[in-house]
Design a protein around this motif. Structure first.
Motif, short mmCIF file in Angstrom:
data_model
loop_
_atom_site.label_atom_id
_atom_site.label_comp_id
_atom_site.label_asym_id
_atom_site.label_seq_id
_atom_site.Cartn_x
_atom_site.Cartn_y
_atom_site.Cartn_z
N LYS A 141 -8.29 -5.96 -3.18
CA LYS A 141 -7.68 -6.26 -1.89
C LYS A 141 -8.07 -7.68 -1.52
O LYS A 141 -9.24 -8.04 -1.54
CB LYS A 141 -8.14 -5.29 -0.81
CG LYS A 141 -7.46 -5.56 0.51
CD LYS A 141 -7.73 -4.51 1.53
CE LYS A 141 -6.90 -4.90 2.75
NZ LYS A 141 -7.11 -4.09 3.86
N TYR A 173 0.81 -1.21 0.00
CA TYR A 173 0.00 0.00 0.00
C TYR A 173 0.85 1.27 0.00
O TYR A 173 0.53 2.24 -0.67
CB TYR A 173 -0.95 -0.01 1.21
CG TYR A 173 -1.77 1.24 1.30
CD1 TYR A 173 -2.84 1.44 0.43
CD2 TYR A 173 -1.46 2.24 2.22
CE1 TYR A 173 -3.59 2.60 0.50
CE2 TYR A 173 -2.21 3.39 2.29
CZ TYR A 173 -3.27 3.57 1.43
OH TYR A 173 -4.01 4.71 1.48
N ILE A 187 -2.61 -5.98 -1.80
CA ILE A 187 -3.23 -5.11 -2.79
C ILE A 187 -2.74 -5.55 -4.17
O ILE A 187 -1.54 -5.75 -4.38
CB ILE A 187 -2.85 -3.62 -2.57
CG1 ILE A 187 -3.25 -3.14 -1.19
CG2 ILE A 187 -3.42 -2.74 -3.67
CD1 ILE A 187 -4.73 -2.92 -1.01
#
Length: 160
Positions: A115, A100, A120
């Motif tokens: 997600k 992130y 991610i």
């Protein structure tokens, strides 16, 4: 071109510039391309001899990833020959696993974010320039093949 060896496979990452004239419908050109590619692999001290299964994963924004796996066929090894079976497995999208902290806002505008647990994943949704792609590649791991479908299917689409 980036090359890694993992689980007895040679994995070759080829960006779209390296495959611009590659035509999978023309066997002669395809054979010439792979001869040149195998010659380049020798520079990495990777000797190509024998029979190989080559799984091809294509992505319109990145290019192509090849998984090259040697099959144990003595005939080819004995005569120092190379033969291959090329399997074009997927012409879908690659995902880019990122932390992130490294997500650039300009990149987010050109990607879809997923997600999954604490990871991610970015999916490129439009053509991007080489510099932007390089920025993504610098901070990510490419995910391809069946795993991408599972991630998209079981992950939550998020806005960051």
């Amino acid at each position: 071109m980036k090359t890694i060896i993992k689980d007895n496979k040679i994995i070759v990452f080829l960006n779209k510039r390296e495959i611009t004239n590659l035509d999978f419908n023309n066997e002669d050109k395809l054979e010439d391309y792979f001869k040149k590619l195998f010659s380049k692999l020798k520079k990495y001290d990777i000797e190509i001899n024998g029979f190989y299964n080559i799984d091809v994963y294509k992505d319109e924004f990145y290019g192509m990833i090849l998984e090259i796996e040697n099959e144990d066929v003595d005939y080819y090894n004995y005569f120092n020959q190379v033969d291959m079976k090329i399997n074009v497995l997927k012409t879908g999208s690659f995902l880019y696993e990122v932390d992130y902290e490294f997500v650039d806002k300009n990149i987010l505008n050109k990607t879809i974010c997923y997600k999954n647990i604490d990871k991610i994943y970015l999916k490129i949704k439009e053509n991007i320039d080489d510099i932007t792609l390089s920025k993504i590649l610098e901070v990510s791991n490419i995910v391809y093949g069946d795993l991408t479908e599972d991630i998209i299917k079981y992950s939550k689409r998020v806005r960051i």
